[in-house]
Design a protein around this motif. Structure first.
Motif, PDB file in Angstrom:
ATOM      1  N   TYR A 217       0.808  -1.372   0.053  1.00 42.42           N
ATOM      2  CA  TYR A 217      -0.136  -0.045   0.259  1.00 42.42           C
ATOM      3  C   TYR A 217       0.942   1.283   0.041  1.00 42.42           C
ATOM      4  O   TYR A 217       1.657   1.475   0.958  1.00 42.42           O
ATOM      5  N   LYS A 218       0.606   2.112  -1.087  1.00 40.21           N
ATOM      6  CA  LYS A 218       1.091   3.349  -1.150  1.00 40.21           C
ATOM      7  C   LYS A 218       2.781   3.289  -0.968  1.00 40.21           C
ATOM      8  O   LYS A 218       3.240   3.922   0.064  1.00 40.21           O
ATOM      9  N   PRO A 219       3.769   2.506  -1.698  1.00 42.31           N
ATOM     10  CA  PRO A 219       4.993   2.723  -1.646  1.00 42.31           C
ATOM     11  C   PRO A 219       5.613   4.059  -1.954  1.00 42.31           C
ATOM     12  O   PRO A 219       5.117   4.858  -2.592  1.00 42.31           O
ATOM     13  N   LEU A 220       6.645   4.366  -1.104  1.00 37.37           N
ATOM     14  CA  LEU A 220       7.148   5.696  -1.452  1.00 37.37           C
ATOM     15  C   LEU A 220       7.896   5.648  -2.815  1.00 37.37           C
ATOM     16  O   LEU A 220       8.339   4.480  -3.453  1.00 37.37           O
ATOM     17  N   PRO A 221       8.130   6.855  -3.407  1.00 36.33           N
ATOM     18  CA  PRO A 221       8.905   6.803  -4.761  1.00 36.33           C
ATOM     19  C   PRO A 221      10.192   6.580  -4.458  1.00 36.33           C
ATOM     20  O   PRO A 221      10.793   6.778  -3.565  1.00 36.33           O
TER      21      PRO A 221
END
Length: 377
Positions: free
Chosen positions: A306-310
Motif C-alpha cells: 500500500y502506497k509505496p514511497l517513490p
C-alpha cells in the motif's frame, strides 16, 4: 603445524531505515550459528564516520522522506544510473573517511561487508587509496538496483534475485562479481511455527481472519489503513495487528481505536518477535521495504502493498507483483477491493502461496555468509 588464519568480518550498516540493520544482524547471527570461528564486528557506519551529525542527519532524512517523498523519488531516479549527477554526489559520501580508516586500522578485518550504500562507497574509496587489503562485499538490501550501491573496488555483490543480477549487468558490473543468495533475513524467519499456539500466546482467536499491518521501521501508515482500523473498509470482524516501529506517536494515536473498533486490535511499537506475528497472520499489509518483504517471503506470508514511497519501494513493489507474491493497492479504493479479495477468496491467497517456492529466500543469510567468506558461490 601452520596456524590457520582466522577470518575477521566487519559488517557496516546504518539505521536510516530498519532493513539495512536487520540484514547486518542476519549475517552476524548466521556466522555465530554456522561458523563460530569467524569473528564478526557490527558497526553503525553513520555513527562511526559522522558521530556529531548522525542523529540530526537521521532525523532530517526520515522527515524528508515522509514529508517530501516526491523530492526523494526525483533524486533517487536521477541518480539511479551511473551519470554525471550520481558521480558528482559520490565525493560527498567520502566525508569522514579518516574515521573509517582509523576503524579499519584498529580492527584489521580481513573482509568488510556493507549493507548500507554509503558504507559501500567509502570502503571502495579506502581500497582505491591502498589503505586496506580487506575484501569488500556489498549486500544489496532491496529487490532493485541503484548506482549508490555500485563502486569500482567492490570485490563481490550479494543480491536477492536473478532480476537484480541482470540489472547490475546492465550497469556494467561484471557477472563474476555477483552472487544471488536472496536478501539475508534472520534465522527466526526461516523456521516453521505452530499458528494455533502463537495465536493462543497473544490471546487471539484461532479461526478469525488475522491481518498484520507494518509501516516499516518508522511506522509510516496511511489514512486508508486508519479507516480500516475504524471498521469502515470491511464488513466482517477481523483481528488486526499493527506494528508502529519506532513511531511512538503513531502507536498512541492508533491505540484509541481499540475501544471503538469492531475489530480485535493489537497495537505494538518496535518489537523483536515480528516472525511470530507473521507466522500467526493470514496476510500482511505493508510498505515494500526490501528486508521486510524478504522476511515475509521466507515466512510465505502473502502481502498487500500500500502506497509505496517513490524510489526503491516502488521498484520493490514491481518486483513482488511480477513474482506473484503480492497485490498492490495504490489508492484507498484499491485497498478496499484487494482486502475483500484476500478475505473472501481463499483461492487468491492459495495462488500467492504457491508462488513463494520460486523465490528460494529461506536461509539466504547462510548462503550470503558462504559467499562472504568464499566457501560458496
Amino acid at each position: 603445524m601452520k596456524a590457520v588464519r582466522k577470518e575477521k568480518v566487519c559488517i557496516l550498516s546504518g539505521n536510516y531505515g530498519d532493513g539495512h540493520l536487520q540484514a547486518a544482524h542476519a549475517i552476524q547471527e548466521s556466522a555465530r550459528l554456522h561458523i563460530p570461528e569467524v569473528e564478526t564486528l557490527l558497526v553503525d557506519f553513520m555513527e562511526c564516520v559522522h558521530p556529531y551529525f548522525h542523529s540530526i542527519g537521521r532525523s532530517i532524512f526520515i522527515e524528508g522522506v515522509k514529508n517530501f517523498p516526491s523530492i526523494y523519488g526525483y533524486i533517487y531516479r536521477k541518480t539511479r544510473p551511473v551519470n554525471r549527477f550520481s558521480l558528482f554526489m559520490k565525493p560527498f559520501n567520502h566525508l569522514g573517511i579518516w574515521r573509517m580508516i582509523r576503524l579499519l586500522q584498529e580492527t584489521q578485518p580481513s573482509i568488510v561487508v556493507s549493507t548500507f550504500p554509503l558504507a559501500a562507497c567509502m570502503i571502495s574509496k579506502v581500497k582505491e587509496l591502498g589503505l586496506t587489503s580487506a575484501d569488500a562485499v556489498t549486500v544489496i538490501t532491496d529487490h532493485t538496483d541503484h548506482s549508490s550501491w555500485i563502486h569500482p573496488y567492490t570485490d563481490r555483490y550479494i543480491v536477492g534475485s536473478e532480476f537484480v543480477r541482470t540489472s547490475l549487468n546492465q550497469l556494467e558490473v561484471e557477472d563474476e562479481k555477483i552472487r544471488v543468495t536472496g536478501i539475508p533475513v534472520r534465522p527466526e524467519f526461516c523456521k516453521t511455527y505452530n499458528r494455533n499456539a502463537l495465536r493462543d500466546k497473544f490471546n487471539l482467536d484461532r479461526e478469525r481472519p488475522t491481518v498484520l499491518i507494518m509501516g516499516g521501521g518508522f511506522g509510516i501508515i496511511g489514512e486508508g489503513l486508519s479507516k480500516l482500523l475504524s471498521s469502515e473498509l470491511v464488513s466482517q470482524s477481523l483481528q488486526i495487528i499493527v506494528v508502529c516501529g519506532h513511531n511512538e506517536k503513531l502507536r498512541q494515536e492508533l491505540e484509541r481505536y481499540q475501544t471503538v473498533s469492531k475489530h480485535v486490535l493489537l497495537v505494538t511499537g518496535y518489537v523483536n518477535y515480528i516472525h511470530e506475528l507473521m507466522a500467526l497472520s493470514d496476510f500482511m499489509i505493508t510498505k515494500p521495504g526490501g528486508v521486510t518483504t524478504a522476511e515475509a517471503i521466507a515466512m510465505e506470508l502473502p502481502m498487500l502493498l500500500y502506497k509505496p514511497l517513490p524510489g526503491q519501494e516502488q521498484d520493490n513493489a514491481q518486483f513482488l507483483i511480477n513474482s506473484g507474491v503480492a497485490l498492490y493497492a495504490e489508492q484507498e479504493a484499491d485497498l478496499h477491493r484487494y482486502l475483500t479479495q484476500m478475505l473472501e477468496s481463499p483461492e487468491v491467497l492459495a495462488k500467492i502461496k504457491g508462488n513463494f517456492r520460486h523465490l528460494h529466500s529461506k536461509w539466504a543469510a547462510s548462503r550470503a555468509l558462504d559467499v562472504i567468506i568464499k566457501k560458496g558461490v
